[in-house]
Design an enzyme around this catalytic site. Structure first.
Site, PDB file in Angstrom:
ATOM      1  N   SER A 119       0.860  -1.186   0.000  1.00 25.76           N
ATOM      2  CA  SER A 119       0.000   0.000   0.000  1.00 25.76           C
ATOM      3  C   SER A 119       0.890   1.226   0.000  1.00 25.76           C
ATOM      4  O   SER A 119       2.045   1.164   0.451  1.00 25.76           O
ATOM      5  CB  SER A 119      -0.884   0.002   1.250  1.00 25.76           C
ATOM      6  OG  SER A 119      -1.547   1.240   1.402  1.00 25.76           O
ATOM      7  N   TYR A 132      -2.125  -0.487  10.478  1.00 25.33           N
ATOM      8  CA  TYR A 132      -2.059  -0.858   9.062  1.00 25.33           C
ATOM      9  C   TYR A 132      -0.788  -0.301   8.427  1.00 25.33           C
ATOM     10  O   TYR A 132      -0.060  -1.012   7.714  1.00 25.33           O
ATOM     11  CB  TYR A 132      -3.301  -0.308   8.364  1.00 25.33           C
ATOM     12  CG  TYR A 132      -3.390  -0.598   6.879  1.00 25.33           C
ATOM     13  CD1 TYR A 132      -3.763  -1.851   6.420  1.00 25.33           C
ATOM     14  CD2 TYR A 132      -3.122   0.401   5.940  1.00 25.33           C
ATOM     15  CE1 TYR A 132      -3.862  -2.119   5.061  1.00 25.33           C
ATOM     16  CE2 TYR A 132      -3.226   0.146   4.581  1.00 25.33           C
ATOM     17  CZ  TYR A 132      -3.598  -1.109   4.145  1.00 25.33           C
ATOM     18  OH  TYR A 132      -3.692  -1.365   2.803  1.00 25.33           O
TER      19      TYR A 132
END
Length: 234
Positions: A119, A132
Site C-alpha cells: 500500500s 495498518y
C-alpha cells in the site's frame, strides 16, 4: 482481478481465502484451471497445508501473489493490543510465512515471482491507520530484504502499492469511518478519491497491470511500485 489476469495469461491459479463461497465465485470467472483452498492465512499451520495441496496437484508454486489484507481505521491511542497484533499477523507475518515456504523451490528451479500487495501506506504515514501503516512498512522492508537475498537466483520479489482502490475493502473502510464520524458515506468516498491527484479511486485492473508487469519482467525486483494516481511520487 489479479487472478483473472494471471489465468488469462495461461497460469494455473490456486486461490485461498477464508470464505469458500467467495473462492467458488472467483474460480467460476477464471478462464483456466484453478484450485480453491479455503484457509485462514493467519493460522500458522495454514500456509504449509495450502502449499502441500498445491504441490500435490500441480507441483511447486512458481508465481506467488500475496493479496490478503485488512485495515483498522481509528486513532493510534484507540487501537487495542489485539487489533495491533491482528494487523501484523495478516499484513506482515502471513506474507513472511508464505514467502519462506515458496522460496526454496523457486531457487531450486531457478525461476520464481513473488508479488506482495502492500500500500502507499507502506511509504508514508496517515492519521488513523497506524497499525495498518506499520504492517505495510514492514511488508515493503520484507520485500527489499528478500529481493536482495535472491537477486542472483532467478527469483524476483516486488511490492505493488495501491492507493485507494474501488474494492470491498475500501467500502468497509468508508463504512467504519462513517460510523465513527457521522459523515455521509458518499462524502467520505469522495474525500478518499480526492486524495489522489487523478481525483478518482484506482480501478482493480490497474493494480493487476502492475502485478502482471512484475511477473513478466526478470529485471524488476526489490521495487515497491505505486499505483495511486500520482499521490506518492517516488
Amino acid at each position: 482481478m489479479i487472478a483473472a489476469r494471471l489465468s488469462a495469461a495461461g497460469h494455473r491459479v490456486a486461490l485461498t481465502a477464508r470464505s469458500a463461497d467467495q473462492l467458488t465465485e472467483v474460480a467460476g470467472k477464471l478462464s483456466g484451471p484453478s484450485l480453491s483452498l479455503p484457509a485462514d492465512v493467519t493460522d500458522p499451520d495454514a500456509t504449509n497445508s495450502v502449499f502441500d495441496k498445491i504441490e500435490e496437484a500441480w507441483g511447486p508454486v512458481e508465481v506467488l501473489v500475496l493479496n490478503a489484507g485488512a485495515a483498522v481505521a481509528k486513532p493510534l491511542t484507540k487501537v487495542t493490543d489485539e487489533e495491533w497484533q491482528s494487523q501484523l499477523e495478516l499484513n506482515l507475518t502471513a506474507p513472511f510465512r508464505a514467502m519462506r515456504r515458496a522460496i526454496p523451490a523457486m531457487v531450486e528451479r531457478g525461476w520464481g515471482r513473488i508479488v506482495v500487495i502492500a500500500s502507499t501506506a507502506g511509504k508514508i504515514g496517515e492519521p488513523n491507520v497506524g497499525a495498518y501503516t506499520a504492517s505495510k512498512h514492514g511488508a515493503i522492508g520484507l520485500v527489499r530484504t528478500a529481493s536482495a537475498e535472491l537477486a542472483r537466483t532467478g527469483v524476483t520479489v516486488n511490492a505493488v502499492c495501491p492507493g485507494y482502490v474501488d474494492t470491498p475493502m475500501t467500502d468497509g473502510w468508508v463504512t467504519r469511518i462513517a460510523a465513527r464520524t457521522g459523515k455521509p458515506e458518499a462524502d467520505i468516498r469522495q474525500s478518499l478519491a480526492d486524495k489522489q491527484p487523478i481525483r478518482r479511486l484506482i480501478a482493480p485492473d490497474e493494480v493487476a497491470d502492475a502485478v502482471e508487469l512484475c511477473v513478466l519482467s526478470a529485471a524488476i525486483t526489490g521495487q515497491a511500485i505505486n499505483v495511486d494516481g500520482g499521490t506518492v511520487q517516488s
